[in-house]
Write a protein that holds these residues in place. Structure first.
Motif, PDB file in Angstrom:
ATOM      1  N   VAL A   1     -13.551   1.421  -4.716  1.00  0.00           N
ATOM      2  CA  VAL A   1     -13.888   0.948  -6.066  1.00  0.00           C
ATOM      3  C   VAL A   1     -12.698   0.265  -6.736  1.00  0.00           C
ATOM      4  N   THR A   2     -11.565   0.970  -6.900  1.00  0.00           N
ATOM      5  CA  THR A   2     -10.442   0.406  -7.636  1.00  0.00           C
ATOM      6  C   THR A   2      -9.203   0.276  -6.756  1.00  0.00           C
ATOM      7  N   LEU A   3      -8.333  -0.637  -7.152  1.00  0.00           N
ATOM      8  CA  LEU A   3      -7.068  -0.816  -6.448  1.00  0.00           C
ATOM      9  C   LEU A   3      -6.214   0.440  -6.546  1.00  0.00           C
ATOM     10  N   GLU A   4      -6.305   1.135  -7.675  1.00  0.00           N
ATOM     11  CA  GLU A   4      -5.549   2.375  -7.847  1.00  0.00           C
ATOM     12  C   GLU A   4      -5.945   3.408  -6.799  1.00  0.00           C
ATOM     13  N   LYS A   5      -7.242   3.535  -6.535  1.00  0.00           N
ATOM     14  CA  LYS A   5      -7.702   4.486  -5.528  1.00  0.00           C
ATOM     15  C   LYS A   5      -7.243   4.067  -4.129  1.00  0.00           C
ATOM     16  N   MET A   6      -7.244   2.775  -3.867  1.00  0.00           N
ATOM     17  CA  MET A   6      -6.748   2.286  -2.580  1.00  0.00           C
ATOM     18  C   MET A   6      -5.285   2.661  -2.399  1.00  0.00           C
ATOM     19  N   HIS A   7      -4.510   2.519  -3.454  1.00  0.00           N
ATOM     20  CA  HIS A   7      -3.094   2.863  -3.390  1.00  0.00           C
ATOM     21  C   HIS A   7      -2.900   4.358  -3.178  1.00  0.00           C
ATOM     22  N   GLU A   8      -3.662   5.168  -3.883  1.00  0.00           N
ATOM     23  CA  GLU A   8      -3.548   6.623  -3.734  1.00  0.00           C
ATOM     24  C   GLU A   8      -3.868   7.065  -2.314  1.00  0.00           C
ATOM     25  N   ALA A   9      -4.781   6.341  -1.644  1.00  0.00           N
ATOM     26  CA  ALA A   9      -5.214   6.707  -0.297  1.00  0.00           C
ATOM     27  C   ALA A   9      -4.306   6.144   0.785  1.00  0.00           C
ATOM     28  N   SER A  10      -3.284   5.398   0.401  1.00  0.00           N
ATOM     29  CA  SER A  10      -2.370   4.819   1.379  1.00  0.00           C
ATOM     30  C   SER A  10      -1.554   5.900   2.080  1.00  0.00           C
ATOM     31  N   VAL A  11      -1.493   5.822   3.410  1.00  0.00           N
ATOM     32  CA  VAL A  11      -0.654   6.752   4.173  1.00  0.00           C
ATOM     33  C   VAL A  11       0.796   6.608   3.732  1.00  0.00           C
ATOM     34  N   GLN A  12       1.239   5.370   3.520  1.00  0.00           N
ATOM     35  CA  GLN A  12       2.608   5.135   3.079  1.00  0.00           C
ATOM     36  C   GLN A  12       2.891   5.822   1.751  1.00  0.00           C
ATOM     37  N   HIS A  13       1.943   5.756   0.823  1.00  0.00           N
ATOM     38  CA  HIS A  13       2.125   6.392  -0.483  1.00  0.00           C
ATOM     39  C   HIS A  13       2.261   7.902  -0.324  1.00  0.00           C
ATOM     40  N   VAL A  14       1.411   8.497   0.493  1.00  0.00           N
ATOM     41  CA  VAL A  14       1.476   9.941   0.723  1.00  0.00           C
ATOM     42  C   VAL A  14       2.814  10.327   1.335  1.00  0.00           C
ATOM     43  N   LEU A  15       3.286   9.527   2.276  1.00  0.00           N
ATOM     44  CA  LEU A  15       4.569   9.820   2.911  1.00  0.00           C
ATOM     45  C   LEU A  15       5.728   9.639   1.930  1.00  0.00           C
ATOM     46  N   ASP A  16       5.708   8.556   1.181  1.00  0.00           N
ATOM     47  CA  ASP A  16       6.812   8.257   0.263  1.00  0.00           C
ATOM     48  C   ASP A  16       6.905   9.264  -0.880  1.00  0.00           C
ATOM     49  N   THR A  17       5.775   9.837  -1.265  1.00  0.00           N
ATOM     50  CA  THR A  17       5.760  10.784  -2.382  1.00  0.00           C
ATOM     51  C   THR A  17       5.827  12.236  -1.921  1.00  0.00           C
ATOM     52  N   GLY A  18       5.928  12.463  -0.625  1.00  0.00           N
ATOM     53  CA  GLY A  18       6.062  13.823  -0.102  1.00  0.00           C
ATOM     54  C   GLY A  18       4.814  14.673  -0.257  1.00  0.00           C
ATOM     55  N   LYS A  19       3.647  14.042  -0.302  1.00  0.00           N
ATOM     56  CA  LYS A  19       2.408  14.783  -0.498  1.00  0.00           C
ATOM     57  C   LYS A  19       1.741  15.186   0.816  1.00  0.00           C
ATOM     58  N   TRP A  20       2.507  15.190   1.873  1.00  0.00           N
ATOM     59  CA  TRP A  20       1.979  15.574   3.180  1.00  0.00           C
ATOM     60  C   TRP A  20       2.219  17.067   3.426  1.00  0.00           C
ATOM     61  N   SER A  21       1.423  17.643   4.320  1.00  0.00           N
ATOM     62  CA  SER A  21       1.567  19.053   4.673  1.00  0.00           C
ATOM     63  C   SER A  21       2.184  19.255   6.041  1.00  0.00           C
ATOM     64  N   GLN A  22       2.143  18.232   6.895  1.00  0.00           N
ATOM     65  CA  GLN A  22       2.702  18.314   8.247  1.00  0.00           C
ATOM     66  C   GLN A  22       2.953  16.901   8.752  1.00  0.00           C
ATOM     67  N   LEU A  23       3.865  16.782   9.696  1.00  0.00           N
ATOM     68  CA  LEU A  23       4.179  15.484  10.305  1.00  0.00           C
ATOM     69  C   LEU A  23       4.063  15.612  11.820  1.00  0.00           C
ATOM     70  N   PRO A  24       2.850  15.566  12.344  1.00  0.00           N
ATOM     71  CA  PRO A  24       2.674  15.723  13.792  1.00  0.00           C
ATOM     72  C   PRO A  24       3.246  14.527  14.562  1.00  0.00           C
ATOM     73  N   PRO A  25       3.620  14.729  15.821  1.00  0.00           N
ATOM     74  CA  PRO A  25       3.992  13.581  16.664  1.00  0.00           C
ATOM     75  C   PRO A  25       2.871  12.546  16.632  1.00  0.00           C
ATOM     76  N   THR A  26       3.250  11.279  16.493  1.00  0.00           N
ATOM     77  CA  THR A  26       2.260  10.233  16.253  1.00  0.00           C
ATOM     78  C   THR A  26       2.488   9.030  17.150  1.00  0.00           C
ATOM     79  N   LEU A  27       1.408   8.521  17.695  1.00  0.00           N
ATOM     80  CA  LEU A  27       1.412   7.265  18.431  1.00  0.00           C
ATOM     81  C   LEU A  27       0.731   6.212  17.566  1.00  0.00           C
TER      82      LEU A  27
END
Length: 255
Positions: free
Chosen positions: A165-191
């Motif tokens: 719906v909104t650009l704000e929601k798109m930004h909130e859902a960004s993986v980069q945003h979650v990582l940059d703001t420390g809102k993650w719970s785990q950092l599994p090995p990733t490919l």
């Protein structure tokens, strides 16, 4: 001879919709590590069968794959799909053993918008995720939305607006945003798998994803296929054969 079975089940019930999952199982190997697959489709279309090409290969390689449906736009809005992915991870932990899987070894794979949902789910889940495989992920919906507008990709624009719906929601859902703001719970090995001729997942967006995961302290591997287009792994080709082996080996190493 390997015997692969494909079985559709209902894995989640909402008041207005039942969501299906397709279980790919190697009947010759039991128990086996489990992978949740999140399908592509710009958060708007496709279903659990979209990743059949690599899901079947993973099953032949000794994995139980749980490929899930999720709610999509425009009938459903963010974070509906992410909530369903979380339910899919929970379902795998609670039910993998019923289908020959190992509930103690759960990975997640996703392609395109499914790569976004799988990555986001993998780092924010309340349940343990052992690894993430993100295939040409639309990791930053806000970035891709602006890209789609510049390129006059009306179908992508409509898909973004229909689900987020909104650009704000798109930004909130960004993986980069979650990582940059420390809102993650785990950092599994990733490919992270990237296509060189990808017109749907801009390379600058993927480069920023790699930067963000590295800055957060996550371990990642990056595979680049310079001559391939978006979602190439959904169709049979020599590059897809290489891709299939790559993801199976990564999953095996982290299971």
């Amino acid at each position: 001879m390997e015997r692969i079975t494909e079985t559709d089940i209902t894995f989640l019930r909402h008041p207005e919709i039942e969501l299906k999952a397709r279980i790919y199982r190697n009947e010759n190997k039991d128990p086996q590590p489990t992978i949740v697959d999140v399908h592509s489709g710009a958060w708007t279309y496709q279903d659990r069968t979209a990743g059949a090409q690599y899901d079947r290969h993973l099953a032949r390689s000794g994995f139980t794959v749980i490929a899930i449906d999720h709610r999509q736009g425009p009938n459903y809005k963010h974070p509906s799909a992410s909530e369903d992915v979380e339910s899919g991870i929970k379902f795998a932990h609670e039910n993998a053993a019923k289908y020959g899987g190992n509930p103690d070894k759960i990975g997640i794979i996703g392609s395109s918008s499914g790569g976004h949902l799988a990555f986001l789910g993998g780092i924010t889940s309340k349940h343990k995720v052992d690894y993430i495989i993100a295939c040409w992920p639309i990791s930053n919906p806000a970035y891709r939305y602006e890209y789609a507008k510049k390129k006059n990709r009306q179908g992508l624009i409509d898909a973004h607006e229909g689900y987020f719906v909104t650009l704000e929601k798109m930004h909130e859902a960004s993986v980069q945003h979650v990582l940059d703001t420390g809102k993650w719970s785990q950092l599994p090995p990733t490919l992270i798998v990237e296509s060189g001729k990808d017109l749907n997942a801009p390379r600058e967006m993927t480069a920023d994803l790699i930067r963000a995961y590295k800055a957060a302290g996550g371990y990642f591997e990056h595979a680049f296929y310079p001559g391939e287009e978006h979602c190439f792994g959904h169709s049979a080709s020599p590059a897809t054969d290489s891709f299939n082996e790559l993801i199976a080996c990564f999953a095996q190493r982290h299971s």
